[in-house]
Motif scaffolding. Structure first.
Motif, PDB file in Angstrom:
ATOM      1  N   CYS A   1      10.364 -31.100  36.082  1.00 42.89           N
ATOM      2  CA  CYS A   1       9.640 -30.581  37.239  1.00 42.89           C
ATOM      3  C   CYS A   1       8.295 -30.044  36.799  1.00 42.89           C
ATOM      4  O   CYS A   1       8.068 -29.763  35.622  1.00 42.89           O
ATOM      5  CB  CYS A   1      10.443 -29.501  37.965  1.00 42.89           C
ATOM      6  N   ALA A   2       7.402 -29.936  37.753  1.00 44.25           N
ATOM      7  CA  ALA A   2       6.107 -29.299  37.570  1.00 44.25           C
ATOM      8  C   ALA A   2       5.613 -28.924  38.962  1.00 44.25           C
ATOM      9  O   ALA A   2       6.167 -29.379  39.971  1.00 44.25           O
ATOM     10  CB  ALA A   2       5.112 -30.221  36.871  1.00 44.25           C
ATOM     11  N   ARG A   3       4.582 -28.132  39.034  1.00 39.64           N
ATOM     12  CA  ARG A   3       4.156 -27.616  40.336  1.00 39.64           C
ATOM     13  C   ARG A   3       3.407 -28.656  41.165  1.00 39.64           C
ATOM     14  O   ARG A   3       3.562 -28.723  42.375  1.00 39.64           O
ATOM     15  CB  ARG A   3       3.291 -26.375  40.145  1.00 39.64           C
ATOM     16  N   GLY A   4       2.591 -29.490  40.522  1.00 42.42           N
ATOM     17  CA  GLY A   4       1.749 -30.416  41.265  1.00 42.42           C
ATOM     18  C   GLY A   4       2.429 -31.745  41.556  1.00 42.42           C
ATOM     19  O   GLY A   4       2.852 -32.454  40.648  1.00 42.42           O
ATOM     20  N   GLU A   5       2.522 -32.085  42.832  1.00 39.24           N
ATOM     21  CA  GLU A   5       3.176 -33.322  43.253  1.00 39.24           C
ATOM     22  C   GLU A   5       2.504 -34.558  42.653  1.00 39.24           C
ATOM     23  O   GLU A   5       3.185 -35.471  42.161  1.00 39.24           O
ATOM     24  CB  GLU A   5       3.165 -33.420  44.783  1.00 39.24           C
ATOM     25  N   ASP A   6       1.184 -34.609  42.677  1.00 35.34           N
ATOM     26  CA  ASP A   6       0.481 -35.788  42.176  1.00 35.34           C
ATOM     27  C   ASP A   6       0.736 -35.996  40.691  1.00 35.34           C
ATOM     28  O   ASP A   6       0.974 -37.127  40.239  1.00 35.34           O
ATOM     29  CB  ASP A   6      -1.025 -35.664  42.431  1.00 35.34           C
ATOM     30  N   GLY A   7       0.686 -34.922  39.922  1.00 33.64           N
ATOM     31  CA  GLY A   7       0.924 -35.024  38.488  1.00 33.64           C
ATOM     32  C   GLY A   7       2.349 -35.456  38.172  1.00 33.64           C
ATOM     33  O   GLY A   7       2.584 -36.242  37.253  1.00 33.64           O
ATOM     34  N   VAL A   8       3.299 -34.943  38.944  1.00 33.80           N
ATOM     35  CA  VAL A   8       4.708 -35.313  38.753  1.00 33.80           C
ATOM     36  C   VAL A   8       4.901 -36.802  39.008  1.00 33.80           C
ATOM     37  O   VAL A   8       5.529 -37.521  38.225  1.00 33.80           O
ATOM     38  CB  VAL A   8       5.613 -34.480  39.682  1.00 33.80           C
ATOM     39  N   ARG A   9       4.356 -37.289  40.139  1.00 32.00           N
ATOM     40  CA  ARG A   9       4.531 -38.703  40.488  1.00 32.00           C
ATOM     41  C   ARG A   9       3.868 -39.617  39.454  1.00 32.00           C
ATOM     42  O   ARG A   9       4.428 -40.649  39.072  1.00 32.00           O
ATOM     43  CB  ARG A   9       3.934 -38.981  41.867  1.00 32.00           C
ATOM     44  N   ALA A  10       2.667 -39.247  38.997  1.00 34.52           N
ATOM     45  CA  ALA A  10       1.969 -40.067  38.016  1.00 34.52           C
ATOM     46  C   ALA A  10       2.742 -40.125  36.703  1.00 34.52           C
ATOM     47  O   ALA A  10       2.884 -41.198  36.102  1.00 34.52           O
ATOM     48  CB  ALA A  10       0.557 -39.516  37.778  1.00 34.52           C
ATOM     49  N   CYS A  11       3.251 -38.985  36.257  1.00 35.06           N
ATOM     50  CA  CYS A  11       4.008 -38.933  35.006  1.00 35.06           C
ATOM     51  C   CYS A  11       5.302 -39.731  35.133  1.00 35.06           C
ATOM     52  O   CYS A  11       5.668 -40.497  34.241  1.00 35.06           O
ATOM     53  CB  CYS A  11       4.302 -37.484  34.645  1.00 35.06           C
ATOM     54  N   GLU A  12       6.002 -39.555  36.243  1.00 35.23           N
ATOM     55  CA  GLU A  12       7.259 -40.264  36.467  1.00 35.23           C
ATOM     56  C   GLU A  12       7.030 -41.777  36.450  1.00 35.23           C
ATOM     57  O   GLU A  12       7.776 -42.530  35.801  1.00 35.23           O
ATOM     58  CB  GLU A  12       7.865 -39.835  37.795  1.00 35.23           C
ATOM     59  N   THR A  13       6.003 -42.225  37.151  1.00 29.35           N
ATOM     60  CA  THR A  13       5.709 -43.655  37.221  1.00 29.35           C
ATOM     61  C   THR A  13       5.369 -44.220  35.844  1.00 29.35           C
ATOM     62  O   THR A  13       5.858 -45.293  35.456  1.00 29.35           O
ATOM     63  CB  THR A  13       4.541 -43.911  38.182  1.00 29.35           C
ATOM     64  N   GLU A  14       4.550 -43.502  35.104  1.00 26.83           N
ATOM     65  CA  GLU A  14       4.147 -43.973  33.781  1.00 26.83           C
ATOM     66  C   GLU A  14       5.332 -44.058  32.828  1.00 26.83           C
ATOM     67  O   GLU A  14       5.506 -45.053  32.118  1.00 26.83           O
ATOM     68  CB  GLU A  14       3.077 -43.052  33.206  1.00 26.83           C
ATOM     69  N   LEU A  15       6.182 -43.041  32.813  1.00 25.53           N
ATOM     70  CA  LEU A  15       7.310 -43.032  31.887  1.00 25.53           C
ATOM     71  C   LEU A  15       8.369 -44.054  32.290  1.00 25.53           C
ATOM     72  O   LEU A  15       8.969 -44.708  31.433  1.00 25.53           O
ATOM     73  CB  LEU A  15       7.915 -41.634  31.803  1.00 25.53           C
ATOM     74  N   ARG A  16       8.595 -44.201  33.580  1.00 22.29           N
ATOM     75  CA  ARG A  16       9.552 -45.218  34.020  1.00 22.29           C
ATOM     76  C   ARG A  16       9.075 -46.615  33.638  1.00 22.29           C
ATOM     77  O   ARG A  16       9.882 -47.511  33.383  1.00 22.29           O
ATOM     78  CB  ARG A  16       9.771 -45.123  35.522  1.00 22.29           C
ATOM     79  N   GLY A  17       7.759 -46.775  33.569  1.00 27.62           N
ATOM     80  CA  GLY A  17       7.196 -48.056  33.164  1.00 27.62           C
ATOM     81  C   GLY A  17       7.519 -48.424  31.733  1.00 27.62           C
ATOM     82  O   GLY A  17       7.448 -49.597  31.352  1.00 27.62           O
TER      83      GLY A  17
END
Length: 253
Positions: free
Chosen positions: A37-53
């Motif tokens: 988790c982290a506070r910023g939605e945009d940062g969370v989504r970007a990190c999740e997408t990159e790592l899932r890749g």
């Protein structure tokens, strides 16, 4: 060496950037399933997408860890999603450095109490794991007086004390608890890049204290954390692992 993390479920706070992101990526590379988790939605989504890749099994959620109900709900949802919890890593810091009651309150709520609340929420799940662990990211500012004394240093010291107590109290249940205390960690968008740009005198002073001639990387701190999360560290509990490149001069006895 196999760190025996394949399939393990680990929760990490502050996992979208810096040290936290390196911890999430490193755990996932070892085969762990990671909720962060982290506070910023945009940062969370970007990190999740990159790592899932990269093939990582990660799930990111936007959470304000100063909100006790929100962090408890996130822990519960993560446990339900993955079918349990094997380890938690409390990484978030308010980085509230300087005088004033606001910094004291922010450091207390974010650095210390988010860790306490996370552990309280995760404990029933950790008790069902055969390799449970708790790891808190503290700081060398918690063990010596430096420019971050006051609220930041005090709460980082409190984290080490809290974790040491957990290690003793939870040992009969087979749950380990440790702290990691990094020194200066430099990464793009991080606090030290900001200092470098806005307070070059302080940056030069801080660099001069590093006998290695450089600051650390998020990956170097993440390695210390992941090593303690690993079931291979089954006899390590109640320790404060300093990962600072010999920056601090205190002797741990």
């Amino acid at each position: 060496m196999d760190l025996l993390l394949d399939g393990r479920v680990v929760l990490v706070t502050g996992g979208s950037r810096g040290i936290g992101r390196a911890i999430v990526a490193g755990l996932a590379a070892e085969g762990a399933r990671v909720a962060f988790c982290a506070r910023g939605e945009d940062g969370v989504r970007a990190c999740e997408t990159e790592l899932r890749g990269t093939g990582a099994e990660v799930t990111g959620t936007a959470v304000d860890v100063a909100d006790g109900d929100a962090i408890a709900a996130w822990v519960a949802a993560s446990a339900e999603h993955y079918g349990g919890i094997d380890a938690v890593v409390a990484n978030v810091s308010a980085l509230a450095i300087g005088p004033g009651e606001e910094n004291w309150r922010s450091s207390f709520d974010v650095d210390l109490m988010h860790t306490v609340r996370m552990v309280d929420a995760a404990l029933p799940h950790l008790q069902r794991s055969d390799a449970a662990s708790i790891t808190a990211v503290s700081s060398v500012s918690g063990r010596e007086i430096d420019f971050a004394d006051g609220s930041y240093g005090v709460m980082k010291a409190a984290l080490v004390h809290y974790v040491s107590g957990l290690a003793f109290d939870l040992a009969p249940q087979g749950i380990r608890a440790n702290a990691v205390s990094p020194g200066n960690v430099y990464f793009p968008g991080g606090v030290w890049e900001n200092v470098e740009q806005n307070d070059p005198q302080l940056f030069a002073h801080a660099m001069g204290l590093n006998p290695t001639g450089r600051m650390g990387t998020p990956e170097e701190t993440a390695y210390a954390v992941i090593s303690l999360v690993s079931p291979r560290a089954s006899r390590i509990s109640g320790t404060n692992l300093v990962a600072d490149g010999a920056l601090s001069r205190g002797v741990q006895l």
